[in-house]
Design a protein around this motif. Sequence first.
Motif, mmCIF file in Angstrom:
data_model
loop_
_atom_site.group_PDB
_atom_site.id
_atom_site.type_symbol
_atom_site.label_atom_id
_atom_site.label_comp_id
_atom_site.label_asym_id
_atom_site.label_seq_id
_atom_site.Cartn_x
_atom_site.Cartn_y
_atom_site.Cartn_z
ATOM 1 N N THR A 90 -6.072 2.142 3.308
ATOM 2 C CA THR A 90 -5.216 2.747 4.333
ATOM 3 C C THR A 90 -6.024 3.074 5.579
ATOM 4 O OG1 THR A 90 -3.827 3.698 2.581
ATOM 5 C CG2 THR A 90 -3.561 4.594 4.797
ATOM 6 N N HIS A 97 0.818 -1.210 0.000
ATOM 7 C CA HIS A 97 0.000 0.000 0.000
ATOM 8 C C HIS A 97 0.857 1.268 0.000
ATOM 9 C CE1 HIS A 97 -2.735 -3.014 2.225
ATOM 10 N NE2 HIS A 97 -2.854 -3.142 0.923
ATOM 11 N N ASN A 98 1.953 1.255 0.763
ATOM 12 C CA ASN A 98 2.840 2.422 0.773
ATOM 13 C C ASN A 98 3.455 2.651 -0.604
ATOM 14 O OD1 ASN A 98 2.393 3.026 3.440
ATOM 15 N ND2 ASN A 98 4.119 1.806 4.191
#
Length: 676
Positions: free
Chosen positions: A447, A413-414
Amino acid sequence: MESFPHETYEGLQHMSESVIVGLCEIVGTSQQVALRRETEDIWEMVRRQVISYDGLIKMISGSHREGFRLNGSDVDFMLWYNNYRVIMDMSQSEYYNTASTTLILSDSSESPPGFTLLQLLTPRINRYVQSACVRMNGRVYISSSIYRQLTCSALIPNSTVHGPCGSGNYGGLEYDTAHCFVCDFWPPSASLWIDRCHSWPDPEVVHDIVRNGCHFVAIGHPLGPNENLEWRISFSRAEYKLVYSMNHSQFLTYGLLKLFLKEVINHQLEETNKLLCSYHMKTTVFWAIQQNTLPHWHPQNLLAGFWVCFKLLLKWVSEGVCPNFFIPQNNLFLTKVYGSAQNRLFLQLHELYKKGLACLLQSSSIRSYIINVLYNPRLSICTDERLMRSEVDYDVELVKATSYIAESSTNSHNKYIHIIEQLVESPLTHYQAVILQRLTAFIFQITAFTLHNICVNKQMYIADKLSCHMLKLAAKFGCVSDMLYIAMYYYKTFRCREALFVIEMTKVKLAQPYLMYYRYVDRERYTEAVGGQSWSTKMRQAVAQDIRLDNTICYISELIPEQQSALQNREYTLDIPVFVMLHFLEFLCHRHIDMTLSQAAVDELQVLVHHDQGMYIYDLSRDISWEILGICQQITGNLQAALYSYQQSLTQHPMNRIQTATQRRIHDMVQSTPHQ
């Protein structure tokens, strides 16, 4: 050029324009084709950057990547490991860190043109490569036949070997997946192609193609000395870039040849209907354009372009030679079009040739457009694309493109956030900006839930504020259905009344008569409501999509078994129809407030799942839809109905790969039910 009886040059121009209209209907306008290509390009860019160094890269190739969406055509995928590289000579090894990259040497010294052996140079290998290694003359080679067999079903279970690919049908979609190896260098055997590109394609296209190298797919030459060891050089990336560089008339000519093959040539004789394939048509167009046989390709001479290509194809069949566009010494007809089969095919094509352009009347797709002009020579034909397609047509196409979210996995996700930051600063087309907007909404949503799952104690208040803010932001530039992620979060954090308030607002929006969901939309009402407005406004007010859950994150505790089952089967997302999720959330929230309304939500869900005809529940989503209905029924204590729903879920196409969870639920329910 042979033509229709008494046809004039002006008449052929008129007929070409009519066929152009037909092809734009079938193949797509230039704007539609651009939309498909640009959205696929940005998805690939994102996938490529988010993949781990030792991950598996997936590239869509073939006609789908080129911009076609023809009925019945399959989707081709090429897959390769990111930390494997083929080099053409040992000097190229200096470009790689051999501590982390496995190097393979291409040795084509004893192979026919277009084929090679792949010698393993470094020992850092995965299980597929290790099992496919064969020792010969003191060297270790990767066997194409063993590798093909091992990887055939690696991506999709129960695939069958078809050429270099694993082939099959996945939920009604025909697919071919080719596990291959990538090379960053242009093969020396194709170096003369660079010198041949004087008129087409442009130098910048040639440079882009050459610097992107090639691939090696797992199939040997049937007449080569080492068929089971050999690999074929694949120019798939180069080919779609060449197709991209065509003007739209050239692209439509290519489309017409594909239709002509499918509807005319392959409908003549059973014994010859497998000799020619779409790749031969593509090769014909490439050569015809590069050889400047037709100086100018434009709508008025489309049929002239088709005829040039058909004559070239007839010549090749006559000679038994179809030269590969990049390596002409590689004869694509060598093992198929020869002997008596070649003679029969030539006679068949020559009969069509003698009919002239009238042979196109045998094409079921194009016939009516030709007849219209033959019977109405003064028929006014509009080739203005702006009038061929409405705003709604492009919006439907764009919704399809945005419905696909790149697969994610734990810790990626980052990376997505970093990629989005980079892409925002880069020049993007309108369509690519829409994809980026959709991806950003998805990343905000996952997130937000990730934050809640990892934070504890004093951090919870700050994390909750951030999560709520991200979900509301995602809904602002997302679509109508994105509001349900806010409802999910409220339910997860025990705020059922707030969740129900969001659900009611979403219900109102989903009930609008102009809603676009899947391919269903009331065009007139949609245009009336949001026509001419920005895409962001359209998404927020009039577009709904399925709810996509990242299976590495807990959204709703009641769905944990399904997410775990999917993950065990390497399915990273769970796709739930928006109306199914709406009733599911409504049921879950009302359970804590009003049992009557809770039961009413189950009843609505039951009617939807039992009676929907594909309008609100797509066929491939029926497994999870029956599953969720079963969960609701089991919670209410209606065990007989729940058992029936779970059994129905097991009979559906296993799109979400939740069967393990379904079987576990059935087992636990049967075990806990007291025997009479």
